[in-house]
Design an enzyme around this catalytic site. Structure first.
Site, PDB file in Angstrom:
ATOM      1  N   ALA A   1      39.946  45.728  -6.493  1.00 25.28           N
ATOM      2  CA  ALA A   1      38.765  45.102  -7.101  1.00 25.28           C
ATOM      3  C   ALA A   1      39.186  44.277  -8.309  1.00 25.28           C
ATOM      4  O   ALA A   1      40.080  44.669  -9.059  1.00 25.28           O
ATOM      5  CB  ALA A   1      37.764  46.176  -7.516  1.00 25.28           C
TER       6      ALA A   1
ATOM      7  N   ASN B   1      38.921  26.629  -6.003  1.00 24.80           N
ATOM      8  CA  ASN B   1      39.588  25.574  -5.224  1.00 24.80           C
ATOM      9  C   ASN B   1      39.805  24.295  -6.005  1.00 24.80           C
ATOM     10  O   ASN B   1      40.505  23.418  -5.560  1.00 24.80           O
ATOM     11  CB  ASN B   1      38.770  25.265  -3.953  1.00 24.80           C
ATOM     12  CG  ASN B   1      37.362  24.813  -4.274  1.00 24.80           C
ATOM     13  OD1 ASN B   1      36.788  25.207  -5.287  1.00 24.80           O
ATOM     14  ND2 ASN B   1      36.797  23.975  -3.425  1.00 24.80           N
ATOM     15  N   TYR B   2      39.217  24.176  -7.182  1.00 18.59           N
ATOM     16  CA  TYR B   2      39.225  22.887  -7.885  1.00 18.59           C
ATOM     17  C   TYR B   2      39.933  23.038  -9.215  1.00 18.59           C
ATOM     18  O   TYR B   2      39.505  23.824 -10.074  1.00 18.59           O
ATOM     19  CB  TYR B   2      37.767  22.447  -8.082  1.00 18.59           C
ATOM     20  CG  TYR B   2      37.595  21.067  -8.647  1.00 18.59           C
ATOM     21  CD1 TYR B   2      38.352  20.001  -8.184  1.00 18.59           C
ATOM     22  CD2 TYR B   2      36.636  20.820  -9.632  1.00 18.59           C
ATOM     23  CE1 TYR B   2      38.185  18.736  -8.691  1.00 18.59           C
ATOM     24  CE2 TYR B   2      36.457  19.550 -10.145  1.00 18.59           C
ATOM     25  CZ  TYR B   2      37.231  18.501  -9.671  1.00 18.59           C
ATOM     26  OH  TYR B   2      37.050  17.242 -10.179  1.00 18.59           O
TER      27      TYR B   2
ATOM     28  N   ARG C   1       0.808  -1.216   0.000  1.00  8.63           N
ATOM     29  CA  ARG C   1       0.000   0.000   0.000  1.00  8.63           C
ATOM     30  C   ARG C   1       0.847   1.274   0.000  1.00  8.63           C
ATOM     31  O   ARG C   1       0.352   2.362  -0.247  1.00  8.63           O
ATOM     32  CB  ARG C   1      -0.966  -0.025   1.205  1.00  8.63           C
ATOM     33  CG  ARG C   1      -2.062  -1.054   1.056  1.00  8.63           C
ATOM     34  CD  ARG C   1      -2.749  -1.383   2.371  1.00  8.63           C
ATOM     35  NE  ARG C   1      -1.970  -2.327   3.178  1.00  8.63           N
ATOM     36  CZ  ARG C   1      -2.385  -2.839   4.341  1.00  8.63           C
ATOM     37  NH1 ARG C   1      -3.555  -2.492   4.843  1.00  8.63           N
ATOM     38  NH2 ARG C   1      -1.625  -3.694   5.005  1.00  8.63           N
TER      39      ARG C   1
ATOM     40  N   GLY D   1       2.018 -13.890   5.324  1.00  3.95           N
ATOM     41  CA  GLY D   1       1.216 -13.588   6.505  1.00  3.95           C
ATOM     42  C   GLY D   1       2.052 -13.431   7.774  1.00  3.95           C
ATOM     43  O   GLY D   1       3.139 -13.999   7.896  1.00  3.95           O
ATOM     44  N   THR D   2       1.478 -12.657   8.701  1.00  2.00           N
ATOM     45  CA  THR D   2       2.170 -12.402   9.964  1.00  2.00           C
ATOM     46  C   THR D   2       2.346 -13.689  10.774  1.00  2.00           C
ATOM     47  O   THR D   2       3.336 -13.861  11.475  1.00  2.00           O
ATOM     48  CB  THR D   2       1.381 -11.370  10.796  1.00  2.00           C
ATOM     49  OG1 THR D   2      -0.001 -11.775  10.840  1.00  2.00           O
ATOM     50  CG2 THR D   2       1.454  -9.984  10.198  1.00  2.00           C
TER      51      THR D   2
ATOM     52  N   GLY E   1      -7.373  -4.926  12.465  1.00  4.13           N
ATOM     53  CA  GLY E   1      -8.061  -6.081  13.020  1.00  4.13           C
ATOM     54  C   GLY E   1      -8.842  -5.636  14.254  1.00  4.13           C
ATOM     55  O   GLY E   1      -8.334  -4.880  15.071  1.00  4.13           O
TER      56      GLY E   1
ATOM     57  N   ASN F   1      -6.503  -4.268  17.136  1.00  3.69           N
ATOM     58  CA  ASN F   1      -5.236  -4.937  17.407  1.00  3.69           C
ATOM     59  C   ASN F   1      -4.101  -4.039  16.920  1.00  3.69           C
ATOM     60  O   ASN F   1      -4.117  -3.560  15.797  1.00  3.69           O
ATOM     61  CB  ASN F   1      -5.238  -6.270  16.643  1.00  3.69           C
ATOM     62  CG  ASN F   1      -3.888  -6.949  16.628  1.00  3.69           C
ATOM     63  OD1 ASN F   1      -3.094  -6.769  17.535  1.00  3.69           O
ATOM     64  ND2 ASN F   1      -3.650  -7.733  15.586  1.00  3.69           N
TER      65      ASN F   1
ATOM     66  N   TYR G   1      31.840  32.516  -3.071  1.00  5.13           N
ATOM     67  CA  TYR G   1      32.041  31.101  -2.792  1.00  5.13           C
ATOM     68  C   TYR G   1      33.371  30.941  -2.060  1.00  5.13           C
ATOM     69  O   TYR G   1      34.421  31.327  -2.586  1.00  5.13           O
ATOM     70  CB  TYR G   1      32.057  30.265  -4.085  1.00  5.13           C
ATOM     71  CG  TYR G   1      32.476  28.843  -3.788  1.00  5.13           C
ATOM     72  CD1 TYR G   1      31.699  28.037  -2.959  1.00  5.13           C
ATOM     73  CD2 TYR G   1      33.667  28.326  -4.290  1.00  5.13           C
ATOM     74  CE1 TYR G   1      32.099  26.748  -2.634  1.00  5.13           C
ATOM     75  CE2 TYR G   1      34.067  27.030  -3.975  1.00  5.13           C
ATOM     76  CZ  TYR G   1      33.273  26.253  -3.143  1.00  5.13           C
ATOM     77  OH  TYR G   1      33.672  24.975  -2.817  1.00  5.13           O
TER      78      TYR G   1
HETATM   79  C1  UD1 Z   1      -1.879  -6.277  11.034  1.00  8.72           C
HETATM   80  C2  UD1 Z   1      -2.817  -7.186  11.851  1.00  8.72           C
HETATM   81  C3  UD1 Z   1      -4.042  -6.387  12.261  1.00  8.72           C
HETATM   82  C4  UD1 Z   1      -3.619  -5.157  13.032  1.00  8.72           C
HETATM   83  C5  UD1 Z   1      -2.623  -4.334  12.249  1.00  8.72           C
HETATM   84  C6  UD1 Z   1      -2.044  -3.229  13.123  1.00  8.72           C
HETATM   85  C7  UD1 Z   1      -2.596  -9.495  11.058  1.00  8.72           C
HETATM   86  C8  UD1 Z   1      -3.191 -10.558  10.234  1.00  8.72           C
HETATM   87  N1  UD1 Z   1      -3.219  -8.321  11.052  1.00  8.72           N
HETATM   88  O1  UD1 Z   1      -2.557  -5.920   9.844  1.00  8.72           O
HETATM   89  O2  UD1 Z   1      -4.882  -7.192  13.078  1.00  8.72           O
HETATM   90  O3  UD1 Z   1      -4.740  -4.367  13.358  1.00  8.72           O
HETATM   91  O4  UD1 Z   1      -1.516  -5.145  11.809  1.00  8.72           O
HETATM   92  O5  UD1 Z   1      -1.263  -2.359  12.398  1.00  8.72           O
HETATM   93  O6  UD1 Z   1      -1.588  -9.739  11.717  1.00  8.72           O
HETATM   94  N2  UD1 Z   1       4.729  -9.035   7.886  1.00  8.72           N
HETATM   95  C9  UD1 Z   1       5.633 -10.071   7.815  1.00  8.72           C
HETATM   96  N3  UD1 Z   1       5.380 -11.111   6.981  1.00  8.72           N
HETATM   97  C10 UD1 Z   1       4.257 -11.160   6.218  1.00  8.72           C
HETATM   98  C11 UD1 Z   1       3.316 -10.103   6.300  1.00  8.72           C
HETATM   99  C12 UD1 Z   1       3.575  -9.059   7.155  1.00  8.72           C
HETATM  100  O7  UD1 Z   1       6.668 -10.051   8.484  1.00  8.72           O
HETATM  101  O8  UD1 Z   1       4.088 -12.137   5.482  1.00  8.72           O
HETATM  102  C13 UD1 Z   1       5.032  -7.894   8.754  1.00  8.72           C
HETATM  103  C14 UD1 Z   1       5.027  -6.592   8.016  1.00  8.72           C
HETATM  104  O9  UD1 Z   1       6.342  -6.281   7.556  1.00  8.72           O
HETATM  105  C15 UD1 Z   1       4.527  -5.612   9.051  1.00  8.72           C
HETATM  106  C16 UD1 Z   1       3.683  -6.459   9.984  1.00  8.72           C
HETATM  107  O10 UD1 Z   1       4.029  -7.794   9.721  1.00  8.72           O
HETATM  108  O11 UD1 Z   1       5.573  -5.040   9.814  1.00  8.72           O
HETATM  109  C17 UD1 Z   1       2.184  -6.231   9.778  1.00  8.72           C
HETATM  110  O12 UD1 Z   1       1.883  -6.485   8.420  1.00  8.72           O
HETATM  111  P1  UD1 Z   1       0.805  -5.606   7.641  1.00  8.72           P
HETATM  112  O13 UD1 Z   1       0.697  -6.155   6.265  1.00  8.72           O
HETATM  113  O14 UD1 Z   1       1.081  -4.178   7.802  1.00  8.72           O
HETATM  114  O15 UD1 Z   1      -0.505  -6.017   8.442  1.00  8.72           O
HETATM  115  P2  UD1 Z   1      -1.827  -5.133   8.624  1.00  8.72           P
HETATM  116  O16 UD1 Z   1      -2.700  -5.301   7.434  1.00  8.72           O
HETATM  117  O17 UD1 Z   1      -1.477  -3.766   9.028  1.00  8.72           O
HETATM  118 MG    MG Z   2       0.258  -2.715   9.024  1.00  8.09          MG
END
Ligand code: UD1
Ligand code: MG
Length: 475
Positions: free
Chosen positions: A437, A400-401, A25, A90-91, A155, A185, A380
């Site tokens: 001058a 200077n250069y 994003r 995913g996180t 979330g 969250n 300068y």
């Molecule tokens: C996440 C949370 C959401 C929360 C929000 C807060 C989840 C599923 N969702 O959403 O509940 O409200 O943060 O800001 O956890 N990352 C990884 N590996 C990945 C994907 C992400 O390390 O595969 C890291 C990203 O670099 C980032 C963090 O995890 O620092 C969060 O990822 P992001 O995609 O920003 O999650 P949100 O959609 O903000």
């Molecule tokens: Mg985020």
């Protein structure tokens, strides 16, 4: 914001920072966590705050532009453990990879903090309080939440009628009732290591984004032990940044606080709306900051100094009573009562002593200007030393250069340099020298001498422009 909390106090063993996401994003070639707020990357800010907790093991999970993010992480903390997330998104997957690697290396134990790295204003005090709540409630897992007027994108924290946390539902998976919840969250959690390992063991990706959500681990943790939540009172500290609109908003809100802090310390800021001050800048009481200023890096402004309007200071030191107007000054020391500007460009490496002047359209680089010396107009001065109480005529240049090397110019004290002079470096001019001058000074000049260049003036009284002579059409 406290950044040093005793490790024994928090009793935290492991900290895992999630930094593997692309940050789509942001629409950027740069990974999101390397974007900056107030001059520091999101990653360095979060790592600094987490480091304040004193966890023995600190891990950063990387994947998108992994080498770049890992290198940045190591530069902020040489002892950091780098975890490479695989291609599963995913996180939750990020944490699975971290837990596996830390377990294999015997470093996974005790209490574990997890934090996303896209929350640039996260501070140690907030984290320490979360860990303290986790301990005092005897929780298996604790999530840091906050309440937002506009929770869109986050979330949502779903609780039962007794207030117990049931689960977290992502924006894209939430129904209308869930979307109406304003408690969100923050993506910061504390888990007991054994609970975390069990809770993430069988995550699935059956959701709107097809990702392994860490948020699902909370619901699973409830089956093992007590899951708590602590709501941060300062929502700014826990706000996530997913796009540049959020970044600008958060940076602005942070800057308002920074300006207010300095005003309360006795600094006059005429227009906080157009004044930007980075975190490591120091300003003494009774300094005045006029509209349109940008104070960056390790800049220090002394009492009674006036900065602005429209001035950028980067790692600059401005002594008491100096006035710097409408200029750009980098890695330069400005002595007491010196007058700089307007439209002065001081590149790195200058040292201007007390009561000096660098006036309009003057550029300097690696120039040492002794007490009381003035360079008032259109000059300068580069790789040069000017002695004390010397005056430099308008339009004077140190050449200077030579195309290969940068050469030095030395001009003594008490000199009177005429307008439009050219000092062809390397060249040395003694004390008490006067130059005519338009002089081009190529060779050493002894103390007390007068130097001028042959510069014959020719006058042709019969001269007429071509069109008057009939040689050409006037256009
Ligand atoms: C996440 C949370 C959401 C929360 C929000 C807060 C989840 C599923 N969702 O959403 O509940 O409200 O943060 O800001 O956890 N990352 C990884 N590996 C990945 C994907 C992400 O390390 O595969 C890291 C990203 O670099 C980032 C963090 O995890 O620092 C969060 O990822 P992001 O995609 O920003 O999650 P949100 O959609 O903000
Ligand atoms: Mg985020």
């Amino acid at each position: 914001m406290t950044d040093s909390v005793n490790a024994q106090q928090t009793g935290l063993d492991v900290a895992i920072i999630l930094a593997a996401g692309e940050g789509t994003r942001m629409k950027s070639d740069k990974p999101k966590v390397l974007h900056e707020l107030a001059g520091k990357t999101f990653l360095s800010r979060v790592m600094d705050s987490v480091r304040g907790l004193g966890a023995a093991t600190r891990a950063v999970v990387v994947h998108y532009q992994a080498d770049r993010v890992a290198e940045a992480a190591r530069s902020y903390d040489p002892d950091v453990v780098i975890v490479n997330q695989d291609d599963k998104p995913g996180t939750g997957r990020a944490v699975q990879c971290a837990v596996q690697q830390l377990t294999e290396t015997g470093r996974f134990c005790g209490s574990v903090l997890i934090a996303a790295s896209d929350m640039p204003l996260l501070d140690t005090a907030t984290l320490a309080e979360l860990v303290a709540v986790h301990r005092s409630q005897g929780n298996a897992a604790t999530v840091l939440t906050t309440r937002l007027d506009d929770p869109f994108g986050y979330g949502r924290v779903i609780r039962d009628e007794d207030g117990n946390v049931l689960r977290i539902v992502e924006q894209k998976d939430a129904n209308a009732a869930e979307q109406a919840v304003t408690e969100v969250n923050t993506s910061v959690y504390v888990f007991e290591a054994s609970v975390l390992a069990a809770a993430i063991a069988d995550l699935d990706s059956n959701n709107a984004q097809g990702e392994f959500y860490l948020t699902d681990a909370l619901e699973k943790a409830r089956r093992i032990g007590k899951v708590g939540a602590w709501t941060a009172t300062d929502s700014l500290a826990v706000e996530g940044v997913n796009d540049r609109v959020q970044l600008a908003r958060l940076a602005k809100a942070h800057n308002v606080r920074v300006c207010e802090k300095w005003m309360r310390e006795g600094v006059t800021i005429l227009d906080p709306d157009t004044t930007w001050i980075e975190d490591d800048v120091r300003i003494a009481h009774d300094a005045e900051i006029l509209p349109g200023c940008f104070l960056q890096g390790s800049t220090v402004v002394a009492s009674g100094a006036v900065v602005g309007p429209y001035t950028t200071l980067i790692d600059a030191v401005i002594d008491e009573g100096a006035h710097v107007e409408r200029s750009r000054i980098q890695q330069t020391h400005i002595g007491p009562r010196a007058a700089i500007g307007p439209w002065t460009y001081l590149r790195p490496g200058n040292d201007l002593a007390a009561d000096t002047k660098a006036g309009a359209f003057v550029e300097m680089k690696k120039a040492h200007i002794d007490e009381g010396t003035k360079v008032p107009h259109l000059s300068y001065i580069g790789d040069a030393h000017l002695g004390a109480h010397t005056n430099i005529g308008g339009g004077t240049i140190t050449a200077n250069y030579d195309g290969v090397h940068k050469n030095r110019t030395e001009i003594g004290s008490g000199c009177h340099v005429g307008a439009g002079n050219m000092f062809v470096a390397p060249v040395t001019v003694g004390d008490g020298v006067t130059t005519g001058a338009g002089s081009v000074v190529r060779h050493a000049v002894p103390d007390g001498a007068m130097v001028y260049s042959e510069n014959t003036q020719h006058v042709d009284e019969d001269w007429k422009p071509a069109w008057e002579r009939g040689d050409a059409e006037r256009n």
